[in-house]
Design a protein around this motif. Structure first.
Motif, PDB file in Angstrom:
ATOM      1  N   VAL A 190      10.609  -0.155   4.000  1.00  0.00           N
ATOM      2  CA  VAL A 190      10.472   0.415   5.083  1.00  0.00           C
ATOM      3  C   VAL A 190      11.249   1.155   5.956  1.00  0.00           C
ATOM      4  CG1 VAL A 190       8.683   0.996   7.415  1.00  0.00           C
ATOM      5  CG2 VAL A 190       8.000  -0.851   4.740  1.00  0.00           C
ATOM      6  N   ARG A 191      11.227   2.106   5.908  1.00  0.00           N
ATOM      7  CA  ARG A 191      12.822   3.884   5.803  1.00  0.00           C
ATOM      8  C   ARG A 191      13.897   2.651   6.348  1.00  0.00           C
ATOM      9  NH1 ARG A 191      11.081   7.833   5.291  1.00  0.00           N
ATOM     10  NH2 ARG A 191      13.018   8.082   6.964  1.00  0.00           N
ATOM     11  N   TYR A 192      14.497   2.006   5.073  1.00  0.00           N
ATOM     12  CA  TYR A 192      15.722   1.290   4.822  1.00  0.00           C
ATOM     13  C   TYR A 192      15.527  -0.029   5.509  1.00  0.00           C
ATOM     14  CZ  TYR A 192      16.885   6.703   4.241  1.00  0.00           C
ATOM     15  OH  TYR A 192      16.835   7.850   4.573  1.00  0.00           O
ATOM     16  N   LYS A 193      14.467  -0.262   5.546  1.00  0.00           N
ATOM     17  CA  LYS A 193      15.044  -1.622   6.272  1.00  0.00           C
ATOM     18  C   LYS A 193      13.486  -2.929   5.539  1.00  0.00           C
ATOM     19  CE  LYS A 193      16.090  -1.165  11.280  1.00  0.00           C
ATOM     20  NZ  LYS A 193      15.949  -1.248  12.643  1.00  0.00           N
ATOM     21  N   HIS A 194      14.109  -3.919   5.507  1.00  0.00           N
ATOM     22  CA  HIS A 194      12.905  -5.236   4.872  1.00  0.00           C
ATOM     23  C   HIS A 194      12.094  -5.479   5.657  1.00  0.00           C
ATOM     24  CE1 HIS A 194      15.619  -5.055   1.659  1.00  0.00           C
ATOM     25  NE2 HIS A 194      15.964  -5.557   1.718  1.00  0.00           N
ATOM     26  N   PRO A 195      11.005  -5.858   5.841  1.00  0.00           N
ATOM     27  CA  PRO A 195      10.134  -6.099   6.677  1.00  0.00           C
ATOM     28  C   PRO A 195      10.411  -7.306   6.988  1.00  0.00           C
ATOM     29  CG  PRO A 195       8.942  -5.195   4.901  1.00  0.00           C
ATOM     30  CD  PRO A 195      10.685  -5.516   4.557  1.00  0.00           C
ATOM     31  N   GLN A 196       9.730  -7.444   8.777  1.00  0.00           N
ATOM     32  CA  GLN A 196       9.801  -8.766   9.554  1.00  0.00           C
ATOM     33  C   GLN A 196       8.740  -9.764   9.148  1.00  0.00           C
ATOM     34  OE1 GLN A 196      12.538  -9.651  11.820  1.00  0.00           O
ATOM     35  NE2 GLN A 196      13.386  -7.715  10.868  1.00  0.00           N
ATOM     36  N   LEU A 197       9.285 -11.068   9.425  1.00  0.00           N
ATOM     37  CA  LEU A 197       8.002 -12.037   8.257  1.00  0.00           C
ATOM     38  C   LEU A 197       7.755 -13.046   9.126  1.00  0.00           C
ATOM     39  CD1 LEU A 197      10.083 -12.503   5.103  1.00  0.00           C
ATOM     40  CD2 LEU A 197       8.087 -10.397   5.331  1.00  0.00           C
ATOM     41  N   ARG A 198       6.207 -13.477   9.242  1.00  0.00           N
ATOM     42  CA  ARG A 198       5.642 -14.394   9.837  1.00  0.00           C
ATOM     43  C   ARG A 198       5.055 -15.007   8.625  1.00  0.00           C
ATOM     44  NH1 ARG A 198       2.642 -13.858  15.295  1.00  0.00           N
ATOM     45  NH2 ARG A 198       2.027 -11.159  14.528  1.00  0.00           N
ATOM     46  N   ILE A 199       4.258 -16.163   9.665  1.00  0.00           N
ATOM     47  CA  ILE A 199       3.432 -17.276   8.766  1.00  0.00           C
ATOM     48  C   ILE A 199       3.023 -17.369   9.832  1.00  0.00           C
ATOM     49  CG2 ILE A 199       3.117 -18.996   7.067  1.00  0.00           C
ATOM     50  CD1 ILE A 199       4.969 -18.541   5.832  1.00  0.00           C
ATOM     51  N   ILE A 200       0.886 -17.942  10.116  1.00  0.00           N
ATOM     52  CA  ILE A 200       0.531 -18.198  11.191  1.00  0.00           C
ATOM     53  C   ILE A 200      -0.347 -19.208  10.666  1.00  0.00           C
ATOM     54  CG2 ILE A 200      -0.779 -17.692  13.127  1.00  0.00           C
ATOM     55  CD1 ILE A 200      -0.245 -15.085  13.535  1.00  0.00           C
ATOM     56  N   LEU A 201       0.452 -20.732  11.610  1.00  0.00           N
ATOM     57  CA  LEU A 201      -0.173 -21.890  10.894  1.00  0.00           C
ATOM     58  C   LEU A 201      -1.391 -22.824  11.836  1.00  0.00           C
ATOM     59  CD1 LEU A 201       2.856 -23.828   9.373  1.00  0.00           C
ATOM     60  CD2 LEU A 201       0.825 -21.852   7.695  1.00  0.00           C
ATOM     61  N   PRO A 202      -2.442 -21.314  12.027  1.00  0.00           N
ATOM     62  CA  PRO A 202      -3.214 -22.453  13.847  1.00  0.00           C
ATOM     63  C   PRO A 202      -4.128 -23.099  13.343  1.00  0.00           C
ATOM     64  CG  PRO A 202      -4.448 -20.753  11.768  1.00  0.00           C
ATOM     65  CD  PRO A 202      -2.815 -20.775  11.348  1.00  0.00           C
ATOM     66  N   LYS A 203      -3.709 -23.935  11.949  1.00  0.00           N
ATOM     67  CA  LYS A 203      -4.366 -25.692  12.035  1.00  0.00           C
ATOM     68  C   LYS A 203      -3.103 -26.763  12.595  1.00  0.00           C
ATOM     69  CE  LYS A 203      -8.779 -24.965  10.193  1.00  0.00           C
ATOM     70  NZ  LYS A 203     -10.199 -25.278   9.661  1.00  0.00           N
ATOM     71  N   ILE A 204      -1.805 -26.226  12.198  1.00  0.00           N
ATOM     72  CA  ILE A 204      -1.010 -27.009  12.363  1.00  0.00           C
ATOM     73  C   ILE A 204      -0.551 -27.584  13.533  1.00  0.00           C
ATOM     74  CG2 ILE A 204       1.791 -27.747  11.487  1.00  0.00           C
ATOM     75  CD1 ILE A 204      -0.995 -28.391   9.429  1.00  0.00           C
ATOM     76  N   GLU A 205      -0.215 -28.313  14.498  1.00  0.00           N
ATOM     77  CA  GLU A 205       0.907 -28.763  15.484  1.00  0.00           C
ATOM     78  C   GLU A 205       1.920 -29.078  15.723  1.00  0.00           C
ATOM     79  OE1 GLU A 205      -0.380 -29.937  20.152  1.00  0.00           O
ATOM     80  OE2 GLU A 205      -2.094 -30.211  17.996  1.00  0.00           O
ATOM     81  N   GLU A 206       3.117 -28.835  15.781  1.00  0.00           N
ATOM     82  CA  GLU A 206       4.119 -29.208  15.548  1.00  0.00           C
ATOM     83  C   GLU A 206       4.537 -29.984  16.273  1.00  0.00           C
ATOM     84  OE1 GLU A 206       8.643 -26.721  14.633  1.00  0.00           O
ATOM     85  OE2 GLU A 206       6.722 -25.749  15.760  1.00  0.00           O
ATOM     86  N   GLY A 207       5.508 -31.006  16.400  1.00  0.00           N
ATOM     87  CA  GLY A 207       5.876 -32.284  16.371  1.00  0.00           C
ATOM     88  C   GLY A 207       4.867 -33.667  16.482  1.00  0.00           C
ATOM     89  N   GLN A 266      16.820   9.743  10.959  1.00  0.00           N
ATOM     90  CA  GLN A 266      16.077   8.910  11.214  1.00  0.00           C
ATOM     91  C   GLN A 266      15.263  10.287  11.206  1.00  0.00           C
ATOM     92  OE1 GLN A 266      15.534   7.082  14.983  1.00  0.00           O
ATOM     93  NE2 GLN A 266      12.713   7.411  15.446  1.00  0.00           N
ATOM     94  N   VAL A 267      13.768  10.468  10.800  1.00  0.00           N
ATOM     95  CA  VAL A 267      12.600  11.106  10.428  1.00  0.00           C
ATOM     96  C   VAL A 267      11.513  10.891   9.706  1.00  0.00           C
ATOM     97  CG1 VAL A 267      11.952  13.459   8.539  1.00  0.00           C
ATOM     98  CG2 VAL A 267      14.748  12.467   7.871  1.00  0.00           C
ATOM     99  N   TRP A 268      10.763  11.884  11.095  1.00  0.00           N
ATOM    100  CA  TRP A 268       9.472  12.034  10.991  1.00  0.00           C
ATOM    101  C   TRP A 268       8.984  12.923  10.483  1.00  0.00           C
ATOM    102  CZ3 TRP A 268       5.823  15.319  13.420  1.00  0.00           C
ATOM    103  CH2 TRP A 268       4.899  14.482  13.809  1.00  0.00           C
ATOM    104  N   VAL A 269       7.457  12.805   9.337  1.00  0.00           N
ATOM    105  CA  VAL A 269       6.884  14.274   8.593  1.00  0.00           C
ATOM    106  C   VAL A 269       6.058  13.566   9.377  1.00  0.00           C
ATOM    107  CG1 VAL A 269       6.463  14.374   6.110  1.00  0.00           C
ATOM    108  CG2 VAL A 269       8.737  13.168   6.744  1.00  0.00           C
ATOM    109  N   CYS A 270       5.276  15.087   9.996  1.00  0.00           N
ATOM    110  CA  CYS A 270       3.928  15.468   9.395  1.00  0.00           C
ATOM    111  C   CYS A 270       3.459  15.881   8.234  1.00  0.00           C
ATOM    112  CB  CYS A 270       3.744  16.818  10.339  1.00  0.00           C
ATOM    113  SG  CYS A 270       2.187  17.944  11.057  1.00  0.00           S
ATOM    114  N   GLU A 271       2.110  15.305   7.987  1.00  0.00           N
ATOM    115  CA  GLU A 271       1.879  15.060   6.942  1.00  0.00           C
ATOM    116  C   GLU A 271       1.268  16.758   6.436  1.00  0.00           C
ATOM    117  OE1 GLU A 271       1.910  13.343   4.606  1.00  0.00           O
ATOM    118  OE2 GLU A 271       3.041  11.536   6.289  1.00  0.00           O
TER     119      GLU A 271
END
Length: 547
Positions: A256-273, A518-523
């Motif tokens: 996306v605009r030359y960069k790979h997306p940043q990734l996140r996984i959310i585990l709301p029922k897992i408590e770390e530790g 860096q370019v912004w395109v008006c549609e």
């Protein structure tokens, strides 16, 4: 969306299955209705705030929640007895089946996704979108073709892609640069899956080749001896590990605009530790370069952020000075952009008529161009200004020519400050001109800046390929923006895509971190008012091509 088998809402304990099913039904029904109302509220906000609200994909997510509501409505008919009351002690088997059906609702998963979006996301692009990865031999032209089919179909499933090589991302945010995946698997379910598949963590923490400065070898969760049987052996792989692996593959195949997306996984029922074995799984997931958030690291949702936070934010990374393309210079002086009333003639070009209709729906200046420019300084290259003046001299109306003199500060406006210039534009416009608009537009010498950047090695080697494909005017505009690090604003999408495609096709497995201008395109573009069917324009007027 795949159902999470163990996603169960909290259940107020009743005295038996009958009261429990009734309580659970009421709870789910209310939560489902509330969630649909919030989704519809967001859709209304998008409709009022965006020129193209359809670019934010909510339909699939809403359809999933609505499907849960229809399921509850069907169950309600079964829950009620023939006298209109709820099931009695006489039919415990029916009550037990209903309770099981209610426990199987996927609503808690949808709620978790929605909470994740409202709690920590900005610049929403989609609530649910499938992404693919292809073979190394697949050409970029083919990938581009498939991406176009994906976008145009609106289904997220191009016919010529293998769904097995894909992943469904729950939230696409940060204007496409962030992907979020939510899993409502519980600790008990995860431990059961580990035991069922005989998984164990390889506890080695050795360094590669005995070099303590090298990164540690990636340990692999496994339930077999000997050689790794390959990435297609998914039967023995934990779902969370497969999820992280597939998410990384899809992200590596997407930019996306030359960069790979940043990734996140959310585990709301897992408590770390809590469970060391589960902590080991989390470590493996993070080894794919993914941010993994558990129950004890999620933000509190007592006061969710306003829905306006989810609106796309296309201007947030703009530089303090903007490089304005010739296409937008024409748009900000065109009568079509400033006058609410337009009387067409029998010679009015069909392209002009289409633009007039678009203006009636949403005027371009107050809804897109002026918000993009904000209070930033504005510059344009000498070539862009010259081309724009050439077109105005040939086709411009008197009012359009007057606006050119004002926005560039030509005599007799050359001694005026910003406020008087805005007042003069206001006299030629039906729209309230923002007082922060930074007039005049400064004309800059691009060629010297570009040549200096080349000599100083500021451009990556790929830039040579980009330059070869640009006309003289587009070379001055886009390469100037690239050389200065300045945001270029334009309605010339074809050139922007050409530059991006050239860079991606020229990487050849190297230069992975290279970014283009860096370019912004008006549609939406705007022509000048004077374009009639029997009057030929200079090359490209009114089109998103080389002007």
């Amino acid at each position: 969306m795949a159902r999470e088998a163990d996603s169960q809402p909290s259940l107020s304990q009743g005295t038996d299955d009958h009261s429990a099913s009734f309580q659970l039904f009421e709870e789910l029904n209310q939560k489902c209705s509330d969630l649909l109302n919030e989704i519809d509220e967001l859709q209304s906000l998008l409709n009022s705030a965006l020129r193209r609200p359809q670019l934010v994909e909510l339909r699939q997510f809403r359809a999933g929640v609505n499907s849960e509501l229809r399921m509850l409505q069907r169950l309600e008919g079964q829950t009620k007895g023939h006298k209109g009351g709820y099931t009695t002690e006489a039919d415990p088997e029916v009550a037990m089946r209903l309770l099981h059906a209610l426990h199987s609702s996927n609503l808690p998963f949808y709620q978790a996704v929605w909470n994740a979006a409202r709690g920590s996301c900005t610049g929403l692009v989609a609530m649910g979108k499938r992404f693919y990865w292809g073979s190394a031999e697949q050409s970029r032209d083919q990938q581009k073709k498939e991406k176009k089919e994906d976008t145009s179909s609106g289904t997220g499933k191009p016919s010529n892609k293998d769904k097995r090589k894909s992943i469904f991302v729950d939230i696409v945010a940060d204007d496409g640069k962030a992907w979020v995946k939510v899993s409502t698997i519980s600790e008990s379910r995860l431990i059961f899956e580990m035991a069922k598949k005989g998984w164990e963590g390889d506890s080695e923490d050795e360094f590669s080749d005995g070099d303590s400065s090298a990164p540690p070898k990636r340990t692999i969760l496994r339930n077999f001896d000997g050689e790794d049987s390959g990435e297609d052996s998914d039967d023995d792989e934990l779902e969370l590990i497969k999820l992280a692996r597939d998410l990384r593959k899809a992200a590596d195949a997407t930019r996306v605009r030359y960069k790979h997306p940043q990734l996140r996984i959310i585990l709301p029922k897992i408590e770390e530790g809590n469970v060391p074995e589960i902590d080991g799984i989390l470590k493996k997931m993070r080894g794919y370069g993914i941010k993994v958030e558990c129950k004890n690291s999620l933000p509190a949702l007592a006061s969710p952020a306003p829905l306006s936070r989810l609106l796309p934010q296309p201007f947030k990374n703009f530089t303090s000075t903007l490089n304005v393309d010739c296409t937008l210079l024409l748009a900000i002086v065109s009568d079509l952009s400033h006058f609410k009333e337009f009387a067409p003639t029998d010679k009015t070009h069909s392209a002009i008529l289409r633009q007039v209709e678009l203006e009636k729906e949403q005027p371009l200046l107050p809804t897109e161009i002026w918000p993009a420019m904000g209070g930033r300084e504005l510059v344009c290259t000498k070539e862009a200004a010259a081309r724009m003046r050439e077109i105005i001299d040939t086709l411009g109306t008197e009012t359009e020519k007057q606006r050119v003199e004002i926005i560039f500060g030509d005599p007799p406006n050359d001694q005026l400050e910003r406020r008087p210039l805005i007042e003069k534009i206001q006299n030629l416009s039906n729209w309230p001109v923002p007082v922060e608009w930074r007039l005049p537009v400064k004309v800059v010498e691009a060629r010297e800046v570009i040549n200096a950047a080349r000599e100083e090695g500021k451009f990556p080697p790929i830039a040579r390929d980009v330059m070869q494909g640009l006309s003289e005017i587009n070379h001055s505009i886009f390469m100037y923006g690239w050389a200065t690090g300045m945001t270029t604003i334009s309605s010339n999408r074809s050139v922007d895509r050409q530059i991006e495609a050239t860079i991606e096709n020229s990487r050849k497995g190297v230069d992975d971190d290279v970014e283009g201008p860096q370019v912004w395109v008006c549609e939406t573009a705007r022509s000048l008012r004077g374009k009639d069917r029997d009057r030929k324009e200079p090359n490209g007027v009114g089109q998103q091509t080389d002007v």
